[in-house]
Design a protein around this motif. Structure first.
Motif, PDB file in Angstrom:
ATOM      1  N   ASP A   1       7.372 -10.493  -0.412  1.00 27.88           N
ATOM      2  CA  ASP A   1       7.391 -11.906  -0.061  1.00 27.88           C
ATOM      3  C   ASP A   1       5.988 -12.279   0.405  1.00 27.88           C
ATOM      4  OD1 ASP A   1      10.098 -12.340  -0.591  1.00 27.88           O
ATOM      5  OD2 ASP A   1      10.649 -11.419   1.315  1.00 27.88           O
ATOM      6  N   ARG A   2       5.431 -11.406   1.254  1.00 26.08           N
ATOM      7  CA  ARG A   2       4.038 -11.578   1.656  1.00 26.08           C
ATOM      8  C   ARG A   2       3.342 -10.223   1.601  1.00 26.08           C
ATOM      9  NH1 ARG A   2       3.017 -14.307   7.169  1.00 26.08           N
ATOM     10  NH2 ARG A   2       4.952 -13.250   7.763  1.00 26.08           N
ATOM     11  N   ILE A   3       2.036 -10.274   1.352  1.00 21.91           N
ATOM     12  CA  ILE A   3       1.233  -9.064   1.323  1.00 21.91           C
ATOM     13  C   ILE A   3       0.250  -9.118   2.483  1.00 21.91           C
ATOM     14  CG2 ILE A   3      -0.476  -7.731   0.015  1.00 21.91           C
ATOM     15  CD1 ILE A   3       0.683  -8.843  -2.532  1.00 21.91           C
ATOM     16  N   LEU A   4       0.097  -7.980   3.174  1.00 16.60           N
ATOM     17  CA  LEU A   4      -0.967  -7.860   4.163  1.00 16.60           C
ATOM     18  C   LEU A   4      -1.986  -6.908   3.551  1.00 16.60           C
ATOM     19  CD1 LEU A   4      -0.443  -7.152   7.959  1.00 16.60           C
ATOM     20  CD2 LEU A   4      -2.330  -6.211   6.688  1.00 16.60           C
ATOM     21  N   VAL A   5      -3.145  -7.442   3.187  1.00 17.04           N
ATOM     22  CA  VAL A   5      -4.163  -6.586   2.579  1.00 17.04           C
ATOM     23  C   VAL A   5      -5.015  -6.010   3.697  1.00 17.04           C
ATOM     24  CG1 VAL A   5      -6.012  -6.419   0.894  1.00 17.04           C
ATOM     25  CG2 VAL A   5      -4.198  -8.109   0.583  1.00 17.04           C
ATOM     26  N   MET A   6      -5.049  -4.690   3.781  1.00  9.50           N
ATOM     27  CA  MET A   6      -5.773  -4.030   4.864  1.00  9.50           C
ATOM     28  C   MET A   6      -7.022  -3.366   4.353  1.00  9.50           C
ATOM     29  SD  MET A   6      -3.040  -2.113   7.261  1.00  9.50           S
ATOM     30  CE  MET A   6      -4.220  -1.463   8.402  1.00  9.50           C
ATOM     31  N   ASN A   7      -8.033  -3.342   5.222  1.00  8.56           N
ATOM     32  CA  ASN A   7      -9.256  -2.619   4.906  1.00  8.56           C
ATOM     33  C   ASN A   7      -9.861  -2.143   6.214  1.00  8.56           C
ATOM     34  OD1 ASN A   7     -11.401  -1.592   3.466  1.00  8.56           O
ATOM     35  ND2 ASN A   7     -12.533  -3.528   3.510  1.00  8.56           N
ATOM     36  N   HIS A   8     -10.129  -0.853   6.314  1.00  8.00           N
ATOM     37  CA  HIS A   8     -10.721  -0.296   7.534  1.00  8.00           C
ATOM     38  C   HIS A   8     -10.034  -0.772   8.801  1.00  8.00           C
ATOM     39  CE1 HIS A   8     -13.760   1.678   5.323  1.00  8.00           C
ATOM     40  NE2 HIS A   8     -14.324   0.573   4.872  1.00  8.00           N
ATOM     41  N   GLY A   9      -8.714  -0.819   8.797  1.00 10.71           N
ATOM     42  CA  GLY A   9      -7.997  -1.115  10.025  1.00 10.71           C
ATOM     43  C   GLY A   9      -7.935  -2.579  10.407  1.00 10.71           C
ATOM     44  N   VAL A  10      -8.387  -3.481   9.538  1.00  6.21           N
ATOM     45  CA  VAL A  10      -8.212  -4.900   9.830  1.00  6.21           C
ATOM     46  C   VAL A  10      -7.443  -5.558   8.686  1.00  6.21           C
ATOM     47  CG1 VAL A  10     -10.312  -5.087  11.191  1.00  6.21           C
ATOM     48  CG2 VAL A  10     -10.381  -5.577   8.759  1.00  6.21           C
ATOM     49  N   ALA A  11      -6.793  -6.686   9.001  1.00  7.30           N
ATOM     50  CA  ALA A  11      -6.072  -7.424   7.974  1.00  7.30           C
ATOM     51  C   ALA A  11      -7.068  -8.347   7.295  1.00  7.30           C
ATOM     52  CB  ALA A  11      -4.937  -8.218   8.607  1.00  7.30           C
ATOM     53  N   GLU A  12      -7.372  -8.079   6.038  1.00  8.75           N
ATOM     54  CA  GLU A  12      -8.314  -8.928   5.312  1.00  8.75           C
ATOM     55  C   GLU A  12      -7.649 -10.240   4.956  1.00  8.75           C
ATOM     56  OE1 GLU A  12     -11.497  -8.573   3.807  1.00  8.75           O
ATOM     57  OE2 GLU A  12     -11.969  -6.708   4.858  1.00  8.75           O
ATOM     58  N   GLN A  13      -6.378 -10.185   4.617  1.00  7.57           N
ATOM     59  CA  GLN A  13      -5.667 -11.402   4.229  1.00  7.57           C
ATOM     60  C   GLN A  13      -4.171 -11.164   4.334  1.00  7.57           C
ATOM     61  OE1 GLN A  13      -6.618 -12.887   0.322  1.00  7.57           O
ATOM     62  NE2 GLN A  13      -5.576 -14.828   0.687  1.00  7.57           N
ATOM     63  N   ILE A  14      -3.460 -12.206   4.753  1.00  7.49           N
ATOM     64  CA  ILE A  14      -2.007 -12.165   4.758  1.00  7.49           C
ATOM     65  C   ILE A  14      -1.541 -13.357   3.950  1.00  7.49           C
ATOM     66  CG2 ILE A  14       0.087 -12.284   6.159  1.00  7.49           C
ATOM     67  CD1 ILE A  14      -1.633 -11.173   8.495  1.00  7.49           C
ATOM     68  N   GLY A  15      -0.763 -13.122   2.921  1.00 10.41           N
ATOM     69  CA  GLY A  15      -0.326 -14.256   2.112  1.00 10.41           C
ATOM     70  C   GLY A  15       0.661 -13.831   1.052  1.00 10.41           C
ATOM     71  N   THR A  16       1.238 -14.812   0.363  1.00  9.26           N
ATOM     72  CA  THR A  16       2.151 -14.484  -0.722  1.00  9.26           C
ATOM     73  C   THR A  16       1.337 -13.838  -1.837  1.00  9.26           C
ATOM     74  OG1 THR A  16       1.799 -16.575  -1.856  1.00  9.26           O
ATOM     75  CG2 THR A  16       3.546 -16.519  -0.187  1.00  9.26           C
TER      76      THR A  16
ATOM     77  N   LEU B   1      -0.845  -3.384   1.928  1.00  6.94           N
ATOM     78  CA  LEU B   1      -1.585  -2.915   0.761  1.00  6.94           C
ATOM     79  C   LEU B   1      -3.018  -2.641   1.167  1.00  6.94           C
ATOM     80  CD1 LEU B   1      -1.599  -2.604  -2.389  1.00  6.94           C
ATOM     81  CD2 LEU B   1      -2.322  -4.984  -2.494  1.00  6.94           C
ATOM     82  N   GLY B   2      -3.558  -1.546   0.651  1.00  2.03           N
ATOM     83  CA  GLY B   2      -4.955  -1.257   0.962  1.00  2.03           C
ATOM     84  C   GLY B   2      -5.335   0.091   0.404  1.00  2.03           C
ATOM     85  N   PRO B   3      -6.631   0.380   0.400  1.00  2.00           N
ATOM     86  CA  PRO B   3      -7.081   1.656  -0.157  1.00  2.00           C
ATOM     87  C   PRO B   3      -6.721   2.816   0.771  1.00  2.00           C
ATOM     88  CG  PRO B   3      -8.928   0.480   0.795  1.00  2.00           C
ATOM     89  CD  PRO B   3      -7.750  -0.428   0.904  1.00  2.00           C
ATOM     90  N   SER B   4      -6.884   4.023   0.270  1.00  5.98           N
ATOM     91  CA  SER B   4      -6.562   5.203   1.055  1.00  5.98           C
ATOM     92  C   SER B   4      -7.383   5.223   2.347  1.00  5.98           C
ATOM     93  CB  SER B   4      -6.871   6.446   0.220  1.00  5.98           C
ATOM     94  OG  SER B   4      -6.400   7.575   0.878  1.00  5.98           O
ATOM     95  N   GLY B   5      -6.719   5.555   3.433  1.00  9.82           N
ATOM     96  CA  GLY B   5      -7.424   5.703   4.698  1.00  9.82           C
ATOM     97  C   GLY B   5      -7.660   4.405   5.454  1.00  9.82           C
ATOM     98  N   CYS B   6      -7.077   3.301   4.991  1.00 12.53           N
ATOM     99  CA  CYS B   6      -7.338   2.024   5.661  1.00 12.53           C
ATOM    100  C   CYS B   6      -6.434   1.825   6.861  1.00 12.53           C
ATOM    101  CB  CYS B   6      -7.173   0.866   4.683  1.00 12.53           C
ATOM    102  SG  CYS B   6      -5.466   0.594   4.201  1.00 12.53           S
ATOM    103  N   GLY B   7      -5.435   2.676   7.040  1.00 14.54           N
ATOM    104  CA  GLY B   7      -4.595   2.584   8.228  1.00 14.54           C
ATOM    105  C   GLY B   7      -3.195   2.047   7.990  1.00 14.54           C
ATOM    106  N   LYS B   8      -2.775   1.954   6.728  1.00 19.37           N
ATOM    107  CA  LYS B   8      -1.437   1.434   6.424  1.00 19.37           C
ATOM    108  C   LYS B   8      -0.353   2.288   7.059  1.00 19.37           C
ATOM    109  CE  LYS B   8      -1.992   2.337   2.024  1.00 19.37           C
ATOM    110  NZ  LYS B   8      -3.314   2.921   1.876  1.00 19.37           N
TER     111      LYS B   8
END
Ligand SMILES: Nc1ncnc2c1ncn2[C@@H]1O[C@H](COP(=O)(O)OP(=O)(O)OP(=O)(O)O)[C@@H](O)[C@H]1O
Ligand SMILES: [Mg+2]
Lengths: 354, 282
Positions: A202-217, A35-42
């Motif tokens: 089950d888990r979300i990887l929140v991405m921002n600018h190509g890094v994982a901001e948080q990984i969690g349920t 999950l992340g905004p447009s252009g974050c690298g998903k």
């Protein structure tokens, strides 16, 4: 069925670094949402797992086997694309069967697998049609059917629902969830829709600018956002963020306007530290004492109401209340956060302070 | 109401007049091929069919000597033209699909350089490069062969560009889906790209077949024996210059026969266009 491991994976396009080192081990049968905004690298990350994009650094392993240098066809994955990417000149049956034919699977088995997938997806009536003779939702199901018949180690979805209208999207979301429960295949699912993320993952990887901001349920990400970015991205309407300072005894947060919000537990080591204070709009309630706001806008959503208030120092404060509106624009209101509703973030780095 | 009907009528009259103007010479040719050479020679060709049709066509087809000269039989010339036109049309399509596929779907060193090289040949029509081409073909010993007739005309920048433009409209995701399904470049070409291009191929085939059939200058240069005569050059050779009188009845019968294959191709391929349009997929 297999695990997918992403180890310190990087991607550069020339001087631009699109993925800056992501680490995650996806369990067998787990549903991971990127999950992340447009252009974050998903999409870039997903396409590296698929083998459609080269890997600049790090390693990707599917089912314990490093796949960095394997072609997409040898990675034992299936992918569902945003625009479905169905072969326009083939029937629904042939679309689903094509990958199996190339792999030299016997005709009878192809027939059986396609029929089974068609039954799961309720596509039986459409097997002889061309994609152009189907609705968007049906095409989407064919695209999923094409993935299912392959019985891959992992499913990759790149915003599969974003071309559908709101109602159909909800319906397909439920269907994907059911499918996942039934088939239990490891899935990576790219979206920028937080409702999809919260309901499917089950888990979300929140991405921002190509890094994982948080990984969690989903609940972890909602209840304990690891950074201001995650706090602002998850939750609707987004979390209120105010500048604040921990008082000299480390027992409360001071916010401009003289408010003093007690901390759940004292943190003497942080005394005097400037912080960002986050409070979700749904965790604010009308109170005898607290923030005094002038209401600028009232949005009635039916089940609940979002109030846009202005604090004396000019900052906006959102409050979400259950039910239909009981206040009007230009009213004055005093609201306060519920117990334990404070999130503290470092004023400089934006990381969560536990 | 009345005035709109009159206004509707005007375009129709213009169109009918246009058709008549274009169709009249063809009609005259058709009628001429059914009279004897004497009638035509006197300049008083009637506007209705005469009785000599069967004889004229038989004579032209078999190449029996006319009243005044010997000609290559039409059946030989038709065969030569057919081989030439088909080789040119199919050869051009095959080569340009392959080169367009390479340019559109693959990344290789000097890709754009090759693309521009192909593009530049657009500026050099056959007539401009005819002498060097003739030299090459002669040195290869291809004078008076089908290969010599067709090969120099096969390279086609226009068709390559056309296919490239079309290939660029095929979404990347389709290629990626095929990659994941396990299709390599050749399979993708055969299973996906060619079926999607079939209306383009049909349209180009019509245009290129007629282009090949109507070739004049090159066959004139590269063939010298009667066995290799193509029908377009053959007809012009039948028309003598200066004093000699012409076997107009045979010339006209030959001309009518020469029109048939292009007409047949257009008519047959038209069905294909329509088919392609009816089950149109995007
Ligand atoms: N071929 C490329 N060349 C250069 N930069 C690229 C290329 N492909 C992607 N990028 C860059 O990489 C970054 C990540 O792109 P990506 O497509 O993964 O975003 P995304 O998170 O999927 O966004 P969206 O939600 O809009 O699909 C973007 O900043 C994009 O500009
Ligand atoms: Mg994307």
């Amino acid at each position: 069925m297999a695990t997918v491991e992403i180890r310190n994976v990087r991607k550069s396009y020339g001087p631009v670094e699109a993925i800056k080192g992501i680490d995650i081990a996806i369990q067998d049968g787990e549903f991971l949402v990127l999950l992340g905004p447009s252009g974050c690298g998903k999409s870039t990350l997903l396409r590296m797992v698929a083998g459609l994009e080269g890997i600049t650094g790090g390693e990707i392993a599917i089912g314990g086997r490093v796949v960095n240098h394997l072609d997409p066809k040898d990675r034992d994955i299936a992918m569902v694309f945003q625009n479905y990417a169905l072969y326009p000149h083939m029937t629904v049956f042939d679309n689903m069967a094509y990958g199996l034919k190339i792999r030299g699977i016997p005709k009878a088995e192809i027939r059986a697998r396609v029929d089974k997938a068609a039954e799961i997806l309720e596509l039986g009536r459409f097997l002889d049609r061309r994609p152009s003779q189907l609705s968007g939702g049906q095409r989407q199901r064919v695209a999923m059917g094409r993935a299912i018949v392959r019985e891959p180690a992992a499913f990759l979805f790149d915003e599969p629902l974003s071309n559908l209208d709101a109602k159909l999207r909800t319906q397909m979301r439920v269907e994907i969830k059911r499918l996942q429960d039934r088939l239990g295949i490891t899935s990576l699912y790219v979206t920028h829709d937080q409702v999809e993320a919260m309901t499917l993952a089950d888990r979300i990887l929140v991405m921002n600018h190509g890094v994982a901001e948080q990984i969690g349920t989903p609940l972890e990400v909602y209840q304990r956002p690891a950074s201001l970015f995650v706090a602002g991205f998850i939750g609707s309407p987004p979390m209120n963020v105010l500048d604040g300072r921990i008082d000299d005894r480390g027992e409360a947060v001071l916010v401009p306007g003289g408010q003093r919000l007690p901390l759940p537990r004292p943190r003497p080591t942080d005394a005097g530290r400037p912080v960002k204070l986050g409070i979700r709009p749904e965790h604010m309630a009308v109170a005898a004492a607290g923030f005094s706001i002038e209401i600028e806008l009232v949005e009635a959503l039916g089940a609940d109401t979002v109030v846009y208030g202005r604090l004396p120092d000019g900052e906006t404060l959102l409050v979400r209340m259950a039910g239909i509106p009981t206040v009007r624009e230009r009213d004055r209101l005093t609201v306060a956060p519920q117990d334990g509703a404070l999130h503290l973030f470092d004023a400089v780095t934006g990381r969560r302070i536990e | 109401m009345k005035t709109t009907r009159v206004i509707d009528l005007v375009p129709h009259i213009v169109l009918i007049a246009g058709v008549l103007i274009f169709a009249y010479p063809i009609y005259v040719t058709l009628i001429g091929s059914t009279w004897d050479s004497g009638t035509i020679g006197r300049g008083g060709l009637p506007l209705w069919p005469g009785g000599q049709g069967a004889a004229n066509y038989a004579q032209a087809w078999a190449g029996e000597a006319g009243d005044r000269a010997m000609y290559t039989p039409v059946r030989t010339m038709m065969l030569n033209s057919l081989v030439m036109a088909l080789s040119i049309a199919l050869g051009k399509i095959a080569i340009s699909i392959l080169s367009a596929y390479a340019v559109a779907f693959f990344r290789f060193p000097l890709r754009m350089a090759f693309f521009w090289l192909i593009f530049i040949t657009l500026m050099l029509p056959v007539e401009v490069r005819i002498i060097p081409t003739y030299k090459v073909v002669a040195d290869l010993g291809l004078i008076n062969t089908y290969a010599g007739l067709a090969i120099p005309l096969i390279a086609s920048a226009t068709a390559t560009l056309l296919f490239r433009q079309f290939f660029l409209t095929i979404p990347d995701e389709l290629l990626e889906a095929a990659k994941i399904d396990g299709a390599g470049p050749v399979r993708f070409l055969i299973d996906v790209v060619l079926p999607l291009s079939r209306t383009n191929i049909a349209a180009l085939f019509v245009i290129l077949f007629i282009y090949g059939w109507n070739q004049y200058l090159w066959p004139l240069l590269v063939t010298s024996s009667g066995d290799m005569e193509t029908i377009v050059t053959g007809i012009t050779k039948m028309i003598g210059t200066g004093e000699s009188a012409n076997d107009w009845h045979i010339i006209m019968a030959t001309t009518v026969l020469a029109m048939l294959p292009p007409v047949a191709v257009v008519v047959l391929m038209q069905r294909w266009f329509v088919k392609g349009l009816v089950d149109s997929e995007k």
